[in-house]
Scaffold this active site. Structure first.
Site, PDB file in Angstrom:
ATOM      1  N   HIS A 179      34.759  39.865  38.504  1.00 45.24           N
ATOM      2  CA  HIS A 179      36.000  39.210  38.108  1.00 45.24           C
ATOM      3  C   HIS A 179      35.827  37.689  38.156  1.00 45.24           C
ATOM      4  O   HIS A 179      34.813  37.184  38.612  1.00 45.24           O
ATOM      5  CB  HIS A 179      37.159  39.645  39.025  1.00 45.24           C
ATOM      6  CG  HIS A 179      36.954  39.282  40.462  1.00 45.24           C
ATOM      7  ND1 HIS A 179      36.385  40.138  41.365  1.00 45.24           N
ATOM      8  CD2 HIS A 179      37.236  38.142  41.140  1.00 45.24           C
ATOM      9  CE1 HIS A 179      36.333  39.554  42.546  1.00 45.24           C
ATOM     10  NE2 HIS A 179      36.836  38.346  42.436  1.00 45.24           N
ATOM     11  N   ALA A 180      36.843  37.014  37.666  1.00 39.10           N
ATOM     12  CA  ALA A 180      36.936  35.553  37.752  1.00 39.10           C
ATOM     13  C   ALA A 180      38.351  35.220  38.194  1.00 39.10           C
ATOM     14  O   ALA A 180      39.240  36.074  38.147  1.00 39.10           O
ATOM     15  CB  ALA A 180      36.634  34.902  36.401  1.00 39.10           C
TER      16      ALA A 180
END
Length: 143
Positions: A52-53
């Site tokens: 994820h970011a």
């Protein structure tokens, strides 16, 4: 925000024959107030974490015990960082995709975060992350 903003942070060590001590202070050793601390442990062999970011959140990742790799991607290039010293942190700014893998047996990954948990801050789909950066989605056969 790109990979050029990622950096190792050397943390202070107080050497003592009884054992060393390292400390981390918000806005001194990390460029943010520390609002959340979490850690990963007992990660099974071959497993990976992350994927994820974050839109706003910044992090400092520390290998408290053992070792692991942090793979960071700014949408255009990626880089692998090996973490195996408890007196080094890896500063990860916002809008960087991250994966953590290659955990050694008994490793502990501690993460200091600039924000409280907020699911709305996450990009959990890489294509959406790229679009959020103003980049085109990667064709399925290249992803």
């Amino acid at each position: 925000m790109g990979l050029e903003n990622v950096r190792y942070v050397e943390l202070p060590i107080i050497h003592d024959r009884r054992g060393n001590l390292t400390f981390i202070e918000g806005n001194k050793h990390v460029p943010f107030d520390i609002r959340r601390v979490y850690y990963l442990y007992d990660v099974p062999g071959g497993a990976h974490r992350g994927g994820h970011a974050h839109r706003q959140l910044e992090q400092l990742i520390v290998a408290m015990s053992g070792s692991f790799d942090v793979v960071l991607d700014d949408g255009q290039r990626s880089r692998r960082f090996h973490m195996n010293r408890s007196f080094y942190g890896l500063y990860v700014p916002r809008m960087i995709w991250r994966e953590i893998d290659n955990f050694s047996s008994g490793s502990v990954c501690m993460v200091l975060a600039s924000e409280h948990y907020d699911e709305a801050d996450y990009y959990r789909d890489y294509q959406e992350f790229r679009v959020g950066l103003g980049l085109p989605a990667v064709p399925e056969d290249e992803a």
